[in-house]
Design a protein around this motif. Structure first.
Motif, short mmCIF file in Angstrom:
data_model
loop_
_atom_site.label_atom_id
_atom_site.label_comp_id
_atom_site.label_asym_id
_atom_site.label_seq_id
_atom_site.Cartn_x
_atom_site.Cartn_y
_atom_site.Cartn_z
N UNK A 78 0.82 -1.22 0.00
CA UNK A 78 0.00 0.00 0.00
C UNK A 78 0.85 1.27 0.00
N UNK A 79 1.75 1.39 0.98
CA UNK A 79 2.55 2.62 1.10
C UNK A 79 3.47 2.85 -0.10
N UNK A 80 4.23 1.83 -0.59
CA UNK A 80 5.08 2.06 -1.76
C UNK A 80 4.30 2.45 -3.01
N UNK A 81 3.14 1.83 -3.22
CA UNK A 81 2.35 2.17 -4.42
C UNK A 81 1.79 3.59 -4.33
N UNK A 82 1.42 4.02 -3.12
CA UNK A 82 0.96 5.41 -2.95
C UNK A 82 2.11 6.38 -3.18
N UNK A 83 3.31 5.99 -2.75
CA UNK A 83 4.49 6.81 -2.99
C UNK A 83 4.77 6.92 -4.49
N UNK A 84 4.72 5.79 -5.20
CA UNK A 84 4.97 5.81 -6.64
C UNK A 84 3.91 6.63 -7.38
N UNK A 85 2.67 6.56 -6.90
CA UNK A 85 1.60 7.36 -7.51
C UNK A 85 1.88 8.85 -7.32
N UNK A 86 2.28 9.25 -6.12
CA UNK A 86 2.60 10.65 -5.85
C UNK A 86 3.80 11.09 -6.68
N UNK A 87 4.80 10.23 -6.76
CA UNK A 87 5.99 10.54 -7.57
C UNK A 87 5.61 10.74 -9.03
N UNK A 88 4.71 9.90 -9.53
CA UNK A 88 4.26 10.01 -10.92
C UNK A 88 3.46 11.28 -11.15
N UNK A 89 2.58 11.62 -10.19
CA UNK A 89 1.79 12.84 -10.31
C UNK A 89 2.64 14.09 -10.37
N UNK A 90 3.75 14.09 -9.66
CA UNK A 90 4.57 15.29 -9.53
C UNK A 90 5.77 15.30 -10.47
N UNK A 91 5.87 14.30 -11.34
CA UNK A 91 7.00 14.21 -12.25
C UNK A 91 6.88 15.23 -13.37
N UNK A 92 8.00 15.82 -13.76
CA UNK A 92 8.01 16.79 -14.86
C UNK A 92 8.00 16.11 -16.22
N UNK A 93 8.27 14.83 -16.26
CA UNK A 93 8.27 14.07 -17.51
C UNK A 93 7.31 12.89 -17.36
N UNK A 94 6.79 12.36 -18.46
CA UNK A 94 5.86 11.22 -18.36
C UNK A 94 6.49 10.08 -17.56
N UNK A 95 5.79 9.64 -16.51
CA UNK A 95 6.36 8.65 -15.60
C UNK A 95 6.15 7.24 -16.12
N UNK A 96 7.19 6.42 -15.94
CA UNK A 96 7.09 4.99 -16.19
C UNK A 96 7.87 4.27 -15.10
N UNK A 97 7.42 3.10 -14.75
CA UNK A 97 8.09 2.32 -13.71
C UNK A 97 9.50 1.96 -14.18
N UNK A 98 10.50 2.31 -13.38
CA UNK A 98 11.90 2.05 -13.72
C UNK A 98 12.47 0.98 -12.78
N UNK A 99 13.67 0.51 -13.13
CA UNK A 99 14.34 -0.47 -12.26
C UNK A 99 14.63 0.15 -10.89
N UNK A 100 14.89 1.44 -10.88
CA UNK A 100 15.15 2.13 -9.62
C UNK A 100 13.92 2.11 -8.73
N UNK A 101 12.74 2.21 -9.36
CA UNK A 101 11.49 2.19 -8.59
C UNK A 101 11.17 0.80 -8.04
N UNK A 102 11.72 -0.22 -8.69
CA UNK A 102 11.40 -1.60 -8.29
C UNK A 102 11.85 -1.90 -6.86
N UNK A 103 12.86 -1.19 -6.37
CA UNK A 103 13.35 -1.47 -5.01
C UNK A 103 12.29 -1.18 -3.95
#
Length: 402
Positions: A78-103
């Motif tokens: 729950x918490x990591x996915x909410x974090x990734x959603x917030x990160x995607x919302x606030x990104x200056x470029x179109x967000x895609x799941x990266x290997x760095x996000x997989x951690x």
């Protein structure tokens, strides 16, 4: 099927219906923006946990056990996915799941491994531990199986305690990310009312209160005895939180979405990067912009405001301004911050306020009409900007100057 508390059952079912409908809608929108993936995962993870009381009524024992076991990785997701959603919302470029996000998914993977091992246990032990709460059944197992079961119980307890720490950490990270995002917005947009994500801040505050109670209750449940809370209150709070997250999540677009296509059509070499908030010296230390270039850009900026009146565009953004004066956006940002010592947001609104002052003195327009005529999107934004730049309200200024 006998339902002892129909109203409570209805609340739980309503929560699941909202989750299923919203997750389906979010998945359908993934082709447009990848940001909907983490939110859909977050809702489905919440749904697996919210389904526990419903599964006791609707599902056979075997599926109840599976639901219980799957709740551990869902909790850690729950918490990591909410974090990734917030990160995607606030990104200056179109967000895609990266290997760095997989951690961020590692804790959920650990929970999944524990769940897979638990699924391999004989059904009598699964039933005794998860359904009937008869831990004495473990004593009938072989020595090796007892070691495995006790090991699973200890690891599950550690994961639950880890979830408490994990949630607190991501809560802190999300708040910091939103703070930086609010600052970065003012480097790119002249009007930010629809991009502030205040709903997410309020939702986090609400979730934080609920999380604090649940975390305390989980710890006490495993160590002492849980705090007694009306199941109706718990179910109602969960329904409201899920409904709010779903409603706003379906309505919300990425804050910098309108800049995605402008990034490729405006001046060459301009980029919109997700650079963290830092001092101007650190931020622009690799920039090739020299003093003469900065002065030329500053002159173009003043001309765009005074002569071309670009500030009248309510949707004015940094990429739009860059395309208009044919200069890279990062050079414009550097010029504003270092040469003119002002953010893009304040630079544009200063000119809007100056135009509004003239209109207030020489016309009988209403305050709202004046605000809209100079490029503001709302009366509240106009009042805030006007008071910031003049130290008084528009009404007070009009009385003073007429």
């Amino acid at each position: 099927m006998i339902v002892e508390q129909p109203s409570l059952f209805a609340l739980n079912v309503a929560t699941l219906c909202v989750i299923i409908f919203s997750a389906h809608q979010l998945i359908l929108r993934v082709r447009t923006y990848q940001i909907y993936w983490p939110l859909a995962v977050c809702l489905l993870a919440i749904g697996l946990i919210a389904m526990l009381p419903v599964s006791k009524v609707l599902l056979p024992i075997e599926w109840q056990i599976i639901n219980h076991i799957a709740s551990l990785p869902a909790l850690l997701l729950i918490a990591p996915s909410l974090w990734l959603y917030t990160k995607a919302l606030t990104s200056r470029t179109p967000w895609q799941l990266s290997y760095h996000d997989m951690r961020h998914l590692i804790p959920a993977c650990v929970g999944s491994i524990i769940a897979l091992v638990a699924l391999c246990l004989p059904s009598r032990y699964q039933h005794g531990i998860l359904v009937s709460d008869e831990l004495t059944v473990i004593t009938h197992a072989s020595n090796l199986l007892q070691i495995i079961i006790y090991g699973l119980l200890i690891m599950t307890f550690v994961c639950v305690l880890g979830w408490v720490v994990q949630s607190a950490w991501y809560f802190y990270k999300i708040l910091n990310l939103l703070r930086d995002y609010h600052i970065r917005l003012k480097d790119v947009f002249a009007s930010t009312e629809q991009k502030e994500l205040h709903w997410l801040v309020w939702l986090l505050a609400s979730v934080g209160g609920v999380w604090l109670f649940i975390a305390t209750n989980l710890v006490l449940d495993n160590l002492l005895s849980p705090i007694q809370l009306s199941p109706y209150l718990h179910a109602t709070l969960l329904l409201l939180l899920v409904y709010s997250l779903s409603l706003w999540g379906l309505r919300q677009k990425p804050g910098f979405a309108e800049c995605y296509h402008l990034e490729n059509t405006s001046a060459p070499n301009q980029t919109l990067t997700n650079e963290p908030t830092s001092s101007s010296e650190e931020k622009y230390q690799r920039s090739a912009l020299d003093t003469q270039q900065a002065q030329r850009i500053a002159t173009k900026l003043q001309h765009a405001m005074h002569s071309d009146k670009l500030y009248l565009d309510a949707a004015l953004s940094l990429p739009k301004l860059a395309a208009h004066i044919h200069a890279p956006s990062h050079y414009i940002s550097q010029t504003l911050n270092e040469t003119l010592d002002i953010r893009f947001f304040d630079f544009v609104n200063q000119h809007r306020v100056d135009a509004a002052k003239q209109s207030l003195m020489h016309s009988d327009k209403t305050i709202l009409d004046v605000a809209m005529s100079v490029g503001f999107n709302s009366k509240s934004a106009f009042y805030t900007a006007f008071k910031k730049h003049t130290g008084m309200t528009p009404s007070a200024y009009r009385k003073k100057e007429t």
